[in-house]
Design a protein around this motif. Structure first.
Motif, PDB file in Angstrom:
ATOM      1  N   GLN A 289       0.846  -1.192   0.000  1.00  0.00           N
ATOM      2  CA  GLN A 289       0.000   0.000   0.000  1.00  0.00           C
ATOM      3  C   GLN A 289       0.881   1.241   0.000  1.00  0.00           C
ATOM      4  OE1 GLN A 289      -1.407  -0.674   3.887  1.00  0.00           O
ATOM      5  NE2 GLN A 289      -2.866  -2.279   3.348  1.00  0.00           N
ATOM      6  N   GLU A 318      -2.595  -2.991  -3.027  1.00  0.00           N
ATOM      7  CA  GLU A 318      -3.797  -2.662  -2.249  1.00  0.00           C
ATOM      8  C   GLU A 318      -4.073  -1.157  -2.254  1.00  0.00           C
ATOM      9  OE1 GLU A 318      -3.786  -4.427   1.618  1.00  0.00           O
ATOM     10  OE2 GLU A 318      -3.668  -6.465   0.846  1.00  0.00           O
ATOM     11  N   GLY A 321      -4.347   2.133   0.876  1.00  0.00           N
ATOM     12  CA  GLY A 321      -4.209   1.447   2.154  1.00  0.00           C
ATOM     13  C   GLY A 321      -4.931   2.102   3.304  1.00  0.00           C
TER      14      GLY A 321
END
Length: 416
Positions: A289, A318, A321
């Motif tokens: 992230q 991701e 985050g």
């Protein structure tokens, strides 16, 4: 041609042969270990704890034991540590049914059932209950208030246990000074309110990576005095997440020793400064992230001359985050207005914009990632589609100094 870690793969950086460059990293002598050595070092630490009896003796007579482990964004050899810790508890007469494992998420996202198994290993997951921490105050118990005003709310399961064991990794940390130690409890299993107040102390007491005795970390230690950690197992890891050192026993002694080693291993002098730096966060999980990848970016900026350029190589599979960070980023009028507001009232998650501002005041930031282009633009960064082409384009000028930081999450600027 250096290969930089990117997610679970690598990116090859094609540097013109005529261009000289430096590599900034922790000592090469620390880069090679092995799983066998990792396991043996953990065993040795448990057999010879610092300032403490061995765990099996401490555990005698306890009815409920809690083991805190790091979440998936933080490299930590949970699969090696947990079987040995459970064996110590079993030897003390504590059955698996009397043990719970809590993932010290802090304010990070909860893990899926599959991710919980991956963290602990299938054998442990079949033996012991594994829980996601919840930072909702209703899922935590108020246990006291620190001298600096942090209201301490701790996960109820953790607060109610009679034996608390913390695990984690130790390395320099921009806010706390050094990670590991009491961080497993606060922020690890604390409420959002507790974490936000503790982290907000950084506005008044800015930390220095590698400095062990920061007010912010002292606040964490005081918070754990209300719900003490009875035994700590911490490790120092290389870029392959192999154990360089393992330390077990008393919280204060393990963290003090670990902080000295972390400073020795991972702090580098910041001179000379470079015109251009390419930094990799170090691959997964360190670049899962942007929230985590901003840490190596801040490190790289410290090694760059004012007005220079930094290229961050971080996959960010991701994305950002943090939902709070995304909300502020997408709805703010501009970065300056948001950071001015954050300096008046600290907001956990959005505080990462303060780190972005800090870096952008010093250097230009370029980003090679999978982030959506609008996020890159809103952050004030410039997207890069080919790192090799970018390096060639920015090094056309003669006498440009270039450095590569292959493991930016383990390469910290030493204090002046």
């Amino acid at each position: 041609m250096p290969d930089l870690r990117y997610g679970r793969g690598t990116v090859t950086l094609d540097i013109p042969p005529s261009l000289s460059w430096d590599s900034l990293s922790y000592p090469a002598s620390l880069m090679e270990a092995s799983p066998r050595l990792s396991l043996e070092r953990i065993r040795q630490a448990l057999a010879s704890p610092l300032g403490s009896r061995v765990l099996r003796d401490i555990a005698q007579g306890h009815e409920r034991a809690i083991i805190l482990i790091s979440d998936g964004t933080r490299p930590c050899p949970n699969r090696l540590m947990l079987p040995l810790l459970l064996q110590e508890l079993n030897d003390a007469g504590i059955t698996d049914e009397q043990v719970d494992i809590v993932v010290a998420l802090g304010a990070h996202r909860r893990h899926t059932p599959k991710e919980l198994v991956e963290l602990a290993g299938e054998e442990i997951a079949a033996r012991v209950r594994i829980h996601n921490h919840s930072s909702d105050s209703e899922d935590c118990r108020y246990v006291g208030t620190t001298k600096l005003g942090t209201p301490v709310e701790i996960n109820r399961l953790v607060a109610d246990a009679t034996l608390r064991i913390a695990t984690g990794s130790i390395q320099p940390h921009a806010l706390a000074g050094v990670s590991g130690g009491a961080k497993a409890l606060v922020p690890g299993v604390a409420s959002w309110r507790t974490i936000e107040h503790n982290h907000g102390l950084s506005l008044k007491y800015p930390g220095q990576a590698g400095e062990a005795d920061t007010p912010l970390y002292a606040d964490m230690v005081e918070a754990q005095s209300f719900t003490p950690l009875h035994f700590v197992l911490n490790v120092l890891l290389n870029h392959d997440n192999e154990v360089l050192e393992a330390l077990a026993g008393d919280l204060a002694e393990t963290h003090h020793r670990g902080a000295l080693l972390a400073a020795q291993y991972f702090l580098l002098p910041v001179h000379p400064l470079y015109d251009i730096i390419v930094v990799s966060a170090g691959g997964a999980p360190r670049d899962l992230q942007l929230y985590q990848a901003l840490k190596p970016l801040r490190n790289a900026a410290a090694f760059t001359r004012p007005g220079g350029k930094v290229l961050l190589v971080a996959e960010c599979r991701e994305m950002l985050g943090s939902g709070v960070l995304q909300d502020w980023l997408e709805t703010m009028t501009d970065l300056q207005r948001s950071t001015a507001a954050l300096k008046q009232h600290f907001v956990l998650g959005a505080h990462k914009l303060l780190h972005v501002e800090e870096v952008l005041k010093r250097v230009e930031v370029h980003l090679y990632s999978s982030l959506a282009p609008h996020w890159v633009d809103l952050l004030g960064f410039s997207p890069v589609h080919d790192p090799s082409e970018w390096v060639q384009s920015v090094t056309q000028q003669r006498d440009v100094s270039l450095a590569i930081i292959p493991f930016g999450s383990l390469t910290f600027p030493a204090p002046p």
